[in-house]
Write an enzyme that holds these catalytic residues in place. Structure first.
Site, PDB file in Angstrom:
ATOM      1  N   ARG A  93       0.889  -0.880  -0.052  1.00 53.31           N
ATOM      2  CA  ARG A  93       0.018  -0.086  -0.027  1.00 53.31           C
ATOM      3  C   ARG A  93       0.629   0.847  -0.379  1.00 53.31           C
ATOM      4  O   ARG A  93       1.308   2.470  -0.960  1.00 53.31           O
ATOM      5  CB  ARG A  93      -1.577   0.219   0.778  1.00 53.31           C
ATOM      6  N   SER A 131      -7.829  -4.569   6.691  1.00 55.07           N
ATOM      7  CA  SER A 131      -8.334  -5.127   8.819  1.00 55.07           C
ATOM      8  C   SER A 131      -8.439  -4.461   9.029  1.00 55.07           C
ATOM      9  O   SER A 131      -9.847  -4.100   9.506  1.00 55.07           O
ATOM     10  CB  SER A 131      -8.184  -6.491   8.184  1.00 55.07           C
TER      11      SER A 131
HETATM   12  P1  ADP Z   1      -0.414  -9.494   7.527  1.00 55.81           P
HETATM   13  O1  ADP Z   1      -1.217  -9.565   9.188  1.00 55.81           O
HETATM   14  O2  ADP Z   1       0.631 -10.599   6.840  1.00 55.81           O
HETATM   15  O3  ADP Z   1      -0.309  -8.301   7.070  1.00 55.81           O
HETATM   16  P2  ADP Z   1      -2.943  -9.067   6.091  1.00 55.81           P
HETATM   17  O4  ADP Z   1      -4.068  -9.956   5.990  1.00 55.81           O
HETATM   18  O5  ADP Z   1      -3.051  -7.800   6.455  1.00 55.81           O
HETATM   19  O6  ADP Z   1      -1.813  -9.959   6.279  1.00 55.81           O
HETATM   20  O7  ADP Z   1      -2.454  -8.222   4.436  1.00 55.81           O
HETATM   21  C1  ADP Z   1      -2.076  -9.889   3.632  1.00 55.81           C
HETATM   22  C2  ADP Z   1      -1.065  -9.005   2.775  1.00 55.81           C
HETATM   23  O8  ADP Z   1      -1.542  -8.107   1.640  1.00 55.81           O
HETATM   24  C3  ADP Z   1      -0.455  -8.239   3.099  1.00 55.81           C
HETATM   25  O9  ADP Z   1       0.873  -8.314   2.078  1.00 55.81           O
HETATM   26  C4  ADP Z   1      -0.998  -6.913   2.773  1.00 55.81           C
HETATM   27  O10 ADP Z   1       0.095  -5.508   3.043  1.00 55.81           O
HETATM   28  C5  ADP Z   1      -2.332  -6.881   2.110  1.00 55.81           C
HETATM   29  N1  ADP Z   1      -2.896  -5.983   1.455  1.00 55.81           N
HETATM   30  C6  ADP Z   1      -3.701  -5.488   2.942  1.00 55.81           C
HETATM   31  N2  ADP Z   1      -4.724  -4.584   2.632  1.00 55.81           N
HETATM   32  C7  ADP Z   1      -4.091  -4.095   1.631  1.00 55.81           C
HETATM   33  C8  ADP Z   1      -4.239  -3.908   0.228  1.00 55.81           C
HETATM   34  N3  ADP Z   1      -5.734  -1.822   0.610  1.00 55.81           N
HETATM   35  N4  ADP Z   1      -4.339  -3.377  -0.604  1.00 55.81           N
HETATM   36  C9  ADP Z   1      -3.303  -4.204  -1.693  1.00 55.81           C
HETATM   37  N5  ADP Z   1      -2.839  -5.075  -0.384  1.00 55.81           N
HETATM   38  C10 ADP Z   1      -3.149  -4.960   0.770  1.00 55.81           C
END
Ligand code: ADP
Length: 164
Positions: A93, A131
């Protein structure tokens, strides 16, 4: 990118958002098979159980055919190796993601040099979506329908709305 690649998209997905779904859809156009892998992390207390998250992701991606949903525990590279995957997909992001993601990619490379991390830049409209933000909005009774699929917005409302 050669189409015969098998890739893993690991994460917490607590819950899955339109930002994650954007990364999933774009990845699936580049690889033969993508596994969205929910990390069972004993150090975090999630809002949704792993089984709930798997069900949410499965429902949100039922239109995509080269995709599996699974969960794993332990090292991501070991899980990837077991699955025969050579690619880890991560979304980027803002600059704030970069340091942590780069550290993780380097660490994974030292653990297994045959597995590559590929970063996809988020689409503009999702660059501030996470999230945690979705949960924070839902907790105060705000609308999240534009950020997550309808069933997840409903699940968030019933679990987090202030009157509960
Ligand atoms: P973690 O807890 O491992 O960060 P997440 O569920 O938050 O797992 O995210 C998994 C992946 O998705 C990570 O690479 C994160 O950067 C990406 N991600 C989360 N939200 C977004 C978004 N809005 N746009 C693009 N990538 C995202």
């Amino acid at each position: 990118m050669p189409k015969n690649l098998i890739a893993i998209y690991p994460g917490s997905f607590d819950p899955i958002t339109f930002g994650h779904l954007d990364i999933i859809e774009r990845s699936c156009q580049m690889v033969e098979m993508l596994t969205v892998a929910v990390l069972k992390n004993p150090n975090k207390t999630p809002l949704f159980t792993v089984q709930e998250r798997i069900a949410q992701i499965t429902a949100a991606t039922k239109h995509i055919h080269n995709l599996k949903v699974d969960s794993f525990t332990g090292l991501t590279v070991e899980y990837a190796q077991q699955q025969g995957a050579k690619i880890l997909i991560r979304g980027l992001r803002a600059v704030s993601d970069f340091e942590m993601e780069l550290q993780m990619a380097h660490t994974n490379k030292t653990l297994n040099h045959t597995i590559e991390t590929i970063f996809l830049a988020t689409s503009n409209e999702h660059s501030f979506l996470s999230s945690s933000v979705v949960k924070a909005i839902a907790e105060f009774g705000g609308q999240v329908d534009h950020l997550v699929p309808a069933e997840i917005a409903e699940a968030l409302r019933s679990r987090l709305s202030p009157q509960n």
